[in-house]
Design a protein around this motif. Structure first.
Motif, PDB file in Angstrom:
ATOM      1  N   LEU A 120       8.500  -4.502  19.420  1.00 26.12           N
ATOM      2  CA  LEU A 120       8.835  -3.307  18.653  1.00 26.12           C
ATOM      3  C   LEU A 120       9.240  -2.163  19.571  1.00 26.12           C
ATOM      4  O   LEU A 120      10.052  -1.307  19.201  1.00 26.12           O
ATOM      5  CB  LEU A 120       7.649  -2.880  17.783  1.00 26.12           C
ATOM      6  N   ARG A 121       8.686  -2.145  20.772  1.00 24.14           N
ATOM      7  CA  ARG A 121       9.038  -1.105  21.745  1.00 24.14           C
ATOM      8  C   ARG A 121      10.300  -1.473  22.504  1.00 24.14           C
ATOM      9  O   ARG A 121      11.136  -0.630  22.782  1.00 24.14           O
ATOM     10  CB  ARG A 121       7.884  -0.893  22.729  1.00 24.14           C
ATOM     11  N   GLU A 122      10.427  -2.765  22.835  1.00 28.08           N
ATOM     12  CA  GLU A 122      11.605  -3.227  23.575  1.00 28.08           C
ATOM     13  C   GLU A 122      11.798  -4.717  23.303  1.00 28.08           C
ATOM     14  O   GLU A 122      10.890  -5.510  23.537  1.00 28.08           O
ATOM     15  CB  GLU A 122      11.427  -2.998  25.081  1.00 28.08           C
ATOM     16  N   ASP A 123      12.961  -5.067  22.807  1.00 30.42           N
ATOM     17  CA  ASP A 123      13.234  -6.453  22.414  1.00 30.42           C
ATOM     18  C   ASP A 123      13.496  -7.303  23.655  1.00 30.42           C
ATOM     19  O   ASP A 123      14.636  -7.506  24.056  1.00 30.42           O
ATOM     20  CB  ASP A 123      14.435  -6.495  21.472  1.00 30.42           C
ATOM     21  N   ARG A 124      12.415  -7.837  24.262  1.00 31.12           N
ATOM     22  CA  ARG A 124      12.583  -8.523  25.529  1.00 31.12           C
ATOM     23  C   ARG A 124      11.888  -9.880  25.604  1.00 31.12           C
ATOM     24  O   ARG A 124      12.107 -10.651  26.542  1.00 31.12           O
ATOM     25  CB  ARG A 124      12.052  -7.650  26.660  1.00 31.12           C
ATOM     26  N   LEU A 125      11.056 -10.212  24.623  1.00 33.54           N
ATOM     27  CA  LEU A 125      10.304 -11.463  24.670  1.00 33.54           C
ATOM     28  C   LEU A 125      10.781 -12.421  23.578  1.00 33.54           C
ATOM     29  O   LEU A 125      11.159 -12.000  22.484  1.00 33.54           O
ATOM     30  CB  LEU A 125       8.810 -11.205  24.479  1.00 33.54           C
ATOM     31  N   PHE A 152       0.951  -9.660  10.731  1.00 29.40           N
ATOM     32  CA  PHE A 152       1.403  -8.563  11.585  1.00 29.40           C
ATOM     33  C   PHE A 152       1.502  -7.265  10.790  1.00 29.40           C
ATOM     34  O   PHE A 152       1.045  -6.207  11.238  1.00 29.40           O
ATOM     35  CB  PHE A 152       2.749  -8.935  12.197  1.00 29.40           C
ATOM     36  N   ARG A 153       2.059  -7.344   9.605  1.00 27.22           N
ATOM     37  CA  ARG A 153       2.229  -6.146   8.784  1.00 27.22           C
ATOM     38  C   ARG A 153       0.901  -5.626   8.252  1.00 27.22           C
ATOM     39  O   ARG A 153       0.680  -4.411   8.173  1.00 27.22           O
ATOM     40  CB  ARG A 153       3.193  -6.450   7.644  1.00 27.22           C
ATOM     41  N   VAL A 157       7.259  -1.889  11.753  1.00 18.67           N
ATOM     42  CA  VAL A 157       6.560  -3.160  11.530  1.00 18.67           C
ATOM     43  C   VAL A 157       7.008  -3.842  10.238  1.00 18.67           C
ATOM     44  O   VAL A 157       7.107  -5.077  10.179  1.00 18.67           O
ATOM     45  CB  VAL A 157       5.029  -2.952  11.539  1.00 18.67           C
ATOM     46  N   ARG A 158       7.306  -3.078   9.216  1.00 17.72           N
ATOM     47  CA  ARG A 158       7.653  -3.686   7.926  1.00 17.72           C
ATOM     48  C   ARG A 158       9.010  -4.369   7.941  1.00 17.72           C
ATOM     49  O   ARG A 158       9.251  -5.292   7.163  1.00 17.72           O
ATOM     50  CB  ARG A 158       7.616  -2.628   6.816  1.00 17.72           C
ATOM     51  N   ASN A 159       9.893  -3.938   8.810  1.00 17.17           N
ATOM     52  CA  ASN A 159      11.227  -4.530   8.868  1.00 17.17           C
ATOM     53  C   ASN A 159      11.401  -5.545   9.989  1.00 17.17           C
ATOM     54  O   ASN A 159      12.475  -6.122  10.148  1.00 17.17           O
ATOM     55  CB  ASN A 159      12.281  -3.421   9.031  1.00 17.17           C
ATOM     56  N   TYR A 160      10.348  -5.766  10.756  1.00 16.28           N
ATOM     57  CA  TYR A 160      10.475  -6.671  11.891  1.00 16.28           C
ATOM     58  C   TYR A 160      10.414  -8.121  11.421  1.00 16.28           C
ATOM     59  O   TYR A 160       9.479  -8.528  10.723  1.00 16.28           O
ATOM     60  CB  TYR A 160       9.384  -6.421  12.927  1.00 16.28           C
ATOM     61  N   MET A 167      12.896 -13.450  17.302  1.00 13.44           N
ATOM     62  CA  MET A 167      12.428 -13.771  18.653  1.00 13.44           C
ATOM     63  C   MET A 167      12.092 -15.253  18.814  1.00 13.44           C
ATOM     64  O   MET A 167      11.535 -15.655  19.831  1.00 13.44           O
ATOM     65  CB  MET A 167      11.214 -12.917  19.016  1.00 13.44           C
ATOM     66  N   ILE A 168      12.443 -16.058  17.822  1.00 16.41           N
ATOM     67  CA  ILE A 168      12.180 -17.493  17.893  1.00 16.41           C
ATOM     68  C   ILE A 168      13.400 -18.224  18.443  1.00 16.41           C
ATOM     69  O   ILE A 168      14.497 -18.130  17.893  1.00 16.41           O
ATOM     70  CB  ILE A 168      11.819 -18.068  16.509  1.00 16.41           C
ATOM     71  N   VAL A 169      13.217 -18.943  19.530  1.00 13.70           N
ATOM     72  CA  VAL A 169      14.262 -19.801  20.110  1.00 13.70           C
ATOM     73  C   VAL A 169      13.771 -21.241  19.929  1.00 13.70           C
ATOM     74  O   VAL A 169      12.920 -21.714  20.675  1.00 13.70           O
ATOM     75  CB  VAL A 169      14.506 -19.481  21.599  1.00 13.70           C
ATOM     76  N   ASP A 170      14.306 -21.903  18.917  1.00 11.50           N
ATOM     77  CA  ASP A 170      13.802 -23.227  18.551  1.00 11.50           C
ATOM     78  C   ASP A 170      14.736 -24.369  18.965  1.00 11.50           C
ATOM     79  O   ASP A 170      14.586 -25.490  18.487  1.00 11.50           O
ATOM     80  CB  ASP A 170      13.521 -23.305  17.066  1.00 11.50           C
TER      81      ASP A 170
END
Length: 335
Positions: A91-96, A307-308, A317-320, A325-328
Motif C-alpha cells: 500500500l505504501r509502495e508497490d514492490r513485492l 486484510f480489509r 485498503v478497500r480498493n487493494y 501482486m500474485i505471479v502465478d
C-alpha cells in the motif's frame, strides 16, 4: 566436418553447463522451527534446493517485518512470511510479489501468561495490557499484528486499547517474553503456542485453528505463508524465481507424502518439548500446508476480506486487490 561437429558439441556442452550452474540465493524467513520456516528448513536438509541448481541460505529473522526489510535492502533474494503483511507494505509502495502459496490453514494462537489465568478469562480482559506480536514498527505490520487487531476489534476493542511489543518469532524469543513477564499475552505461531501450554508458561485464549473461535471472523481462511520477492526480481531474474517455486513445490510434496514423524526426523528434532508440540500440531491440523503451492482463488478472496477487516482505517485498503501482486506463472492457480 568432424572439426565443425566437435566445435558445435563443445559449444552446446558449455551452454548446458552454464544453464545448470548452481545459483546461490538467500531466503529470509521467520524462525527457526516454526510453521513458516519448516518447509524451507526441510528443503535445505533434504537438498531439494540442490536438485533445482540452487544453493539456498536461510536467514532466520524475528518476523515478517524484518523479512520485508531484508528484501527491500537486498539482504535477501526471497522471503517467506504472511501475505497480508506484504499487502500492507505494498500500500505504501508497490514492490513485492507472491510466487507460491505455502500455507493452506493459517495457525495463530493468542496465548496468555499462566499467572494471569484468574484475571484474564475473556479477550476483553486484555484491555490495557501488553500484547506480543512478531515484530513491531510504525511503518509496517506483521500478520500476527493484523490478526490481533482483528480479534480485538471483533470483541469491541480498538488497537490502541492494548500496547503492542515485539516478541519475535522463535521459541527462544517467545518463551523468554513470558518468562520475563515482558508480555501479558502474545499472538504467536504454532507449534510455539502448544509448547507454551505444555510447559505451563501460558494458556490458550483464541486460535485460528478453532472453528468456534473464528466463526464470526472475516477472512479466517486467508493465505498466510507465501514465497515473496521483489517485483523487479521476477523481471530481471525469472530463472531464479522459477527454481525457487520448484523448490517450494518439492518441499510441499515431500511433506504431503511423509508422516509428521518422518518430517521431525528429517529436521533432526530432539525428543523433547519441541518434537512433542510439533507432532501434536501436525496431527491436529493435517491441512496446515498447501499440497502443491498453487494459489487458491477462494483463499485469495478470504485474504482480501481479512486484510480489509483487520485494517479498516488504512488508506487504500478497500480498493487493494491481492491479485495485483500474485505471479502465478510457475505455481499455478486453482479454484
Amino acid at each position: 566436418m568432424l572439426v565443425a561437429l566437435l566445435v558445435l558439441f563443445a559449444g552446446w556442452s558449455c551452454c548446458q553447463a552454464q544453464s545448470q550452474k548452481t545459483i546461490p540465493l538467500t531466503l529470509s524467513v521467520p524462525g527457526p522451527r516454526n510453521s513458516v520456516s519448516i518447509p524451507l528448513e526441510l528443503a535445505v536438509r533434504a537438498r531439494l534446493d540442490s536438485a533445482e541448481g540452487i544453493a539456498l541460505r536461510l536467514r532466520f529473522v524475528d518476523g515478517g517485518g524484518v523479512a520485508i526489510q531484508d528484501l527491500v535492502t537486498r539482504n535477501a533474494d526471497f522471503a517467506v512470511f504472511g501475505l497480508p503483511a506484504a499487502m500492507h507494505d505494498n500500500l505504501r509502495e508497490d514492490r513485492l510479489v507472491a510466487l507460491a502459496a505455502i500455507d493452506d490453514l493459517p495457525l495463530y494462537t493468542l496465548m496468555v501468561r499462566a499467572d494471569l489465568r484468574n484475571q484474564v478469562r475473556r479477550i476483553e480482559d486484555l484491555k490495557g495490557r501488553v500484547i506480543g506480536v512478531h515484530s513491531n514498527s510504525l511503518t509496517g505490520k506483521t500478520t500476527s499484528h493484523q490478526v490481533a487487531d482483528l480479534v480485538f476489534r471483533r470483541h469491541g476493542m480498538l488497537p490502541e486499547n492494548v500496547r503492542y511489543v515485539a516478541a519475535g518469532q522463535s521459541w527462544n524469543t517467545q518463551s523468554s517474553a513470558f518468562i520475563s513477564r515482558s508480555v501479558d499475552a502474545s499472538m504467536c505461531d504454532e507449534p510455539y503456542g502448544t509448547r507454551l501450554a505444555m510447559e505451563k508458561l501460558a494458556f490458550r485464549l483464541f486460535s485460528t485453528g478453532n472453528a468456534d473461535d473464528i466463526r464470526d471472523t472475516p477472512g479466517s481462511g486467508f493465505l498466510r505463508a507465501s514465497l515473496i520477492t521483489r517485483r523487479v526480481e521476477v523481471t530481471q531474474n525469472p530463472e531464479s524465481a522459477r527454481r525457487m517455486v520448484s523448490i517450494v513445490k518439492r518441499a510441499l510434496a515431500w511433506i504431503g507424502s511423509h508422516s509428521a514423524e518422518e518430517l521431525a526426523d528429517s529436521l533432526q528434532m530432539p525428543a523433547d518439548g519441541e518434537r512433542q508440540s510439533f507432532l501434536e500440531v501436525a496431527r491436529s491440523f493435517p491441512r496446515q500446508y498447501s499440497k502443491d503451492g498453487r494459489f487458491s482463488t477462494r483463499q485469495l478472496r478470504e485474504t482480501e476480506a481479512f486484510f480489509r477487516a483487520s485494517s479498516p482505517d488504512l488508506p487504500g485498503v478497500r480498493n487493494y486487490s491481492v491479485d495485483s501482486m500474485i505471479v502465478d506463472r510457475w505455481a499455478g492457480r486453482k479454484p
